[in-house]
Design an enzyme around this catalytic site. Sequence first.
Site, PDB file in Angstrom:
ATOM      1  N   HIS A   1       0.936  -1.349   0.309  1.00  0.00           N
ATOM      2  CA  HIS A   1      -0.123   0.015   0.215  1.00  0.00           C
ATOM      3  C   HIS A   1       1.067   1.557   0.107  1.00  0.00           C
ATOM      4  O   HIS A   1       1.969   1.246  -0.014  1.00  0.00           O
ATOM      5  CB  HIS A   1      -0.536  -0.106   1.252  1.00  0.00           C
ATOM      6  CG  HIS A   1      -0.798   0.116   2.218  1.00  0.00           C
ATOM      7  ND1 HIS A   1      -1.179   0.248   3.798  1.00  0.00           N
ATOM      8  CD2 HIS A   1       0.929   0.256   2.888  1.00  0.00           C
ATOM      9  CE1 HIS A   1      -0.058   0.147   3.947  1.00  0.00           C
ATOM     10  NE2 HIS A   1       0.927   0.246   4.491  1.00  0.00           N
TER      11      HIS A   1
ATOM     12  N   GLU B   1       0.906  -4.588  11.314  1.00  0.00           N
ATOM     13  CA  GLU B   1       1.373  -4.507  10.684  1.00  0.00           C
ATOM     14  C   GLU B   1       3.043  -4.669  10.427  1.00  0.00           C
ATOM     15  O   GLU B   1       4.014  -4.697   9.223  1.00  0.00           O
ATOM     16  CB  GLU B   1       1.076  -2.839   9.387  1.00  0.00           C
ATOM     17  CG  GLU B   1       1.559  -2.093  10.510  1.00  0.00           C
ATOM     18  CD  GLU B   1       1.806  -0.578   9.856  1.00  0.00           C
ATOM     19  OE1 GLU B   1       3.302  -0.430   9.338  1.00  0.00           O
ATOM     20  OE2 GLU B   1       0.881  -0.335   9.247  1.00  0.00           O
TER      21      GLU B   1
ATOM     22  N   CYS C   1       5.912   6.212   4.971  1.00  0.00           N
ATOM     23  CA  CYS C   1       4.874   5.999   4.286  1.00  0.00           C
ATOM     24  C   CYS C   1       3.636   6.179   2.238  1.00  0.00           C
ATOM     25  O   CYS C   1       3.320   4.823   2.123  1.00  0.00           O
ATOM     26  CB  CYS C   1       3.962   6.019   5.024  1.00  0.00           C
ATOM     27  SG  CYS C   1       4.000   5.250   6.469  1.00  0.00           S
TER      28      CYS C   1
ATOM     29  N   HIS D   1       4.072  -5.039   3.530  1.00  0.00           N
ATOM     30  CA  HIS D   1       3.263  -5.748   5.008  1.00  0.00           C
ATOM     31  C   HIS D   1       3.442  -7.494   5.248  1.00  0.00           C
ATOM     32  O   HIS D   1       2.549  -7.587   4.587  1.00  0.00           O
ATOM     33  CB  HIS D   1       2.538  -4.909   5.542  1.00  0.00           C
ATOM     34  CG  HIS D   1       3.276  -3.556   6.319  1.00  0.00           C
ATOM     35  ND1 HIS D   1       3.730  -2.901   7.125  1.00  0.00           N
ATOM     36  CD2 HIS D   1       2.170  -2.523   5.952  1.00  0.00           C
ATOM     37  CE1 HIS D   1       4.146  -1.773   6.799  1.00  0.00           C
ATOM     38  NE2 HIS D   1       2.713  -1.181   6.111  1.00  0.00           N
TER      39      HIS D   1
ATOM     40  N   HIS E   1       5.550   0.321  -0.283  1.00  0.00           N
ATOM     41  CA  HIS E   1       5.773  -0.514   0.914  1.00  0.00           C
ATOM     42  C   HIS E   1       4.724  -1.793   0.951  1.00  0.00           C
ATOM     43  O   HIS E   1       3.468  -1.284   0.281  1.00  0.00           O
ATOM     44  CB  HIS E   1       5.971   0.212   1.334  1.00  0.00           C
ATOM     45  CG  HIS E   1       5.217   0.976   2.837  1.00  0.00           C
ATOM     46  ND1 HIS E   1       5.149   1.945   2.095  1.00  0.00           N
ATOM     47  CD2 HIS E   1       4.791   0.330   4.113  1.00  0.00           C
ATOM     48  CE1 HIS E   1       3.970   2.299   3.237  1.00  0.00           C
ATOM     49  NE2 HIS E   1       3.812   1.025   3.810  1.00  0.00           N
TER      50      HIS E   1
ATOM     51  N   HIS F   1      -1.582 -10.020  -1.390  1.00  0.00           N
ATOM     52  CA  HIS F   1      -0.701  -9.864  -3.376  1.00  0.00           C
ATOM     53  C   HIS F   1      -1.344  -8.938  -3.600  1.00  0.00           C
ATOM     54  O   HIS F   1      -1.273  -9.431  -4.571  1.00  0.00           O
ATOM     55  CB  HIS F   1      -0.834 -11.442  -3.673  1.00  0.00           C
ATOM     56  CG  HIS F   1       0.628 -12.460  -2.969  1.00  0.00           C
ATOM     57  ND1 HIS F   1       0.746 -12.701  -1.386  1.00  0.00           N
ATOM     58  CD2 HIS F   1       2.038 -12.724  -2.364  1.00  0.00           C
ATOM     59  CE1 HIS F   1       1.383 -13.739  -1.412  1.00  0.00           C
ATOM     60  NE2 HIS F   1       2.613 -13.330  -1.681  1.00  0.00           N
TER      61      HIS F   1
END
Length: 123
Positions: free
Chosen positions: A14, A112, A23, A29, A27, A67
Site C-alpha cells: 500500500h 502491520e 509511508c 507488510h 511498501h 498479494h
Amino acid sequence: MFELKILNHFSAAHQLTMVGEKCENLHGHNWRVEVYVKGERLNEAGVLVDFGIIKTHVKTIMKRLDHKFLNELPFFENDQPSSENLAIYIAKSLQEMIDEPGVVVSRVTTWESDNACATYYPQ
C-alpha cells in the site's frame, strides 16, 4: 457473553498519503489479523459458532487482500488502506458473511509489524 478469536495473515502493499514521507513510498507488510466474534448464547451443540465457519469466512476475506496493491481495491477507493481502515473492511466483510443468530464481530486487530497494530471495535 462468549468471545471467540481467529488468527490469520496476508501479505499486501500500500501507499499512504499525509502520514509521513516514509509511508508515501510504495511498501508492503506481512499483516497478521485477529478477528473476534461474540454472542450471549451457545447453540444446541454447546458452542457460540463453529470455529470452522468463521475460519472459512476469514480465509475468503484474506484471499481478497493477499498479494494485492490495497490502494486499487474498491473498498479503499475513497479511504486510505491504513491498518485502521483495513480493520474496518475486515470487520464489515465478516459481519456480512455471518449467518448465526446473535453472533457479531466484536473487534478486529490488524498488525502491520510485530510492534504496530490497530484495533477496530464495531458499534
